[in-house]
Design a protein around this motif. Sequence first.
Motif, PDB file in Angstrom:
ATOM      1  N   LEU A 118       0.856  -1.212   0.062  1.00  0.00           N
ATOM      2  CA  LEU A 118       0.090   0.017  -0.007  1.00  0.00           C
ATOM      3  C   LEU A 118       0.976   1.183   0.070  1.00  0.00           C
ATOM      4  CD1 LEU A 118      -2.423  -0.930   2.937  1.00  0.00           C
ATOM      5  CD2 LEU A 118      -2.729  -1.508   0.553  1.00  0.00           C
ATOM      6  N   VAL A 119       0.439   2.232  -0.692  1.00  0.00           N
ATOM      7  CA  VAL A 119       0.902   3.555  -0.474  1.00  0.00           C
ATOM      8  C   VAL A 119       0.170   4.641   0.213  1.00  0.00           C
ATOM      9  CG1 VAL A 119       1.916   5.491  -2.165  1.00  0.00           C
ATOM     10  CG2 VAL A 119       2.118   2.872  -2.714  1.00  0.00           C
ATOM     11  N   ALA A 120       1.020   5.600   1.146  1.00  0.00           N
ATOM     12  CA  ALA A 120       0.164   6.530   1.783  1.00  0.00           C
ATOM     13  C   ALA A 120       1.066   7.871   1.550  1.00  0.00           C
ATOM     14  CB  ALA A 120       0.385   6.218   3.201  1.00  0.00           C
ATOM     15  N   ASP A 121       0.541   9.117   1.459  1.00  0.00           N
ATOM     16  CA  ASP A 121       0.873  10.322   1.277  1.00  0.00           C
ATOM     17  C   ASP A 121       1.301  10.995   2.506  1.00  0.00           C
ATOM     18  OD1 ASP A 121       1.852  12.639   0.445  1.00  0.00           O
ATOM     19  OD2 ASP A 121      -0.038  13.438  -0.456  1.00  0.00           O
ATOM     20  N   LEU A 122       2.566  10.984   2.987  1.00  0.00           N
ATOM     21  CA  LEU A 122       3.154  11.791   4.157  1.00  0.00           C
ATOM     22  C   LEU A 122       3.498  12.896   4.037  1.00  0.00           C
ATOM     23  CD1 LEU A 122       4.647   8.557   5.589  1.00  0.00           C
ATOM     24  CD2 LEU A 122       2.465   9.407   6.447  1.00  0.00           C
ATOM     25  N   GLY A 123       3.296  13.453   2.618  1.00  0.00           N
ATOM     26  CA  GLY A 123       4.196  14.701   2.263  1.00  0.00           C
ATOM     27  C   GLY A 123       5.272  14.135   1.485  1.00  0.00           C
ATOM     28  N   VAL A 124       5.655  13.029   1.790  1.00  0.00           N
ATOM     29  CA  VAL A 124       6.544  12.166   0.951  1.00  0.00           C
ATOM     30  C   VAL A 124       5.852  10.766   0.818  1.00  0.00           C
ATOM     31  CG1 VAL A 124       8.615  13.196   1.720  1.00  0.00           C
ATOM     32  CG2 VAL A 124       7.943  11.380   2.904  1.00  0.00           C
ATOM     33  N   GLY A 126       4.929   7.175   1.260  1.00  0.00           N
ATOM     34  CA  GLY A 126       5.237   6.106   2.289  1.00  0.00           C
ATOM     35  C   GLY A 126       4.841   4.955   1.797  1.00  0.00           C
ATOM     36  N   PHE A 127       5.376   3.577   1.893  1.00  0.00           N
ATOM     37  CA  PHE A 127       5.191   2.288   1.615  1.00  0.00           C
ATOM     38  C   PHE A 127       5.049   1.395   2.617  1.00  0.00           C
ATOM     39  CE2 PHE A 127       6.541  -1.675  -0.569  1.00  0.00           C
ATOM     40  CZ  PHE A 127       5.286  -2.008  -1.000  1.00  0.00           C
TER      41      PHE A 127
END
Length: 380
Positions: A118-124, A126-127
């Motif tokens: 899964l991919v998450a948006d942390l400002g960068v 995140g995997f």
Amino acid sequence: MVEEMNNEMTTFESRSEGDVVTGTITKVEDKHALVDAGYKVEGILPISELSSLHVEKMEDVVHQDDELQLKVIKVTDEELVLSKKEVDADKAWDNLEDKYDHHETISVEVADVVKGGLVADLGVRGFIPASLVDRQYVEDFSEYKGATLDVKIIELDRENRKVILSHRAVQDEEANKEKEDILGRIESGRVYEGTVQRLTDFGAFVDIGGVDGLVHISQLAHQHVEHPSDVVQEGASVKVKVLSVDRDNERISLSVKATQPGPWERAAEQLDVGDVVEGTVKRLVPFGAFVELIPGVEGLVHISEISNRHIGTPDEVLEEGENVKVKVLDVNASEKRVSLSIRELEDQSANEQPAIQYEDEDNNGFSLGDVIGDQLKKLK
């Protein structure tokens, strides 16, 4: 005229690569946006510099008149290229490093499902690798898209822009805390209802409210057990007594047999002097035979009580594994002793042989009295 042009030029601020500026979106196109950043030319915000994640359309993220903090990534007299994701990344890295150093749990929204996780948006970007999404095996990850997950940062590499996250680590932490709480409440000597989780050659692991304890094979039953499956099955409910709790090593020792009456207690309840019962010859010794009456209870048939004829050794009459009927001569449960006899049953059987029975009348209609009566008349 030259002086007027110079004055007009001074109204624009100079820009250098790496500068962070405040800009206003003046126009949104499909793949870029134009930005008024106080420079002599309008700045360009490419879609590739909008987010650390893939973006289909500019308008999904920015709109006209939005005011944004942007970083200058390229500047010439004719061109000013700006980046939103670089500003977001700088802020994010500082924040992530602090949370990573303090082992904090953070909440993220799953932006996309990709091969391997899964991919998450942390400002960068995140995997979350597939193996770190859940403690249980996950067949289909599609349901996670858009979901909010609590995660731990388990790897952070600012130079290579790499952030690895784990939802499983949060689950493990919660499970361990719950386990500690349960271990703190479990008391030695108490009896609990549990569920058999798995069997091994040396015993059974039983869940007693969220933690597993071991019932060693020697604690499964009062009688000898060859394998745990002879006594319990996975998924079965059992009562267990806590023998000991090692909280430091998270080990719990349990016993099933401690919750059950001992075989000699049952013997005291079930066997009375004079009872005739069936048992199995377990062992032959020079002075007699041991017969198992109840699992875990053996009684002795002394050699003198084996047969009503003289024998030299018990194996002249009995074999190990043979089923025999015996008479109980004495029961002493406190000393774990039962005396038995086979001979008395043989004597009893001999004494109870039926006497010859005569019918009063035979098939011809003559009675015994009639015959004797006739003979007496002749003698007279």
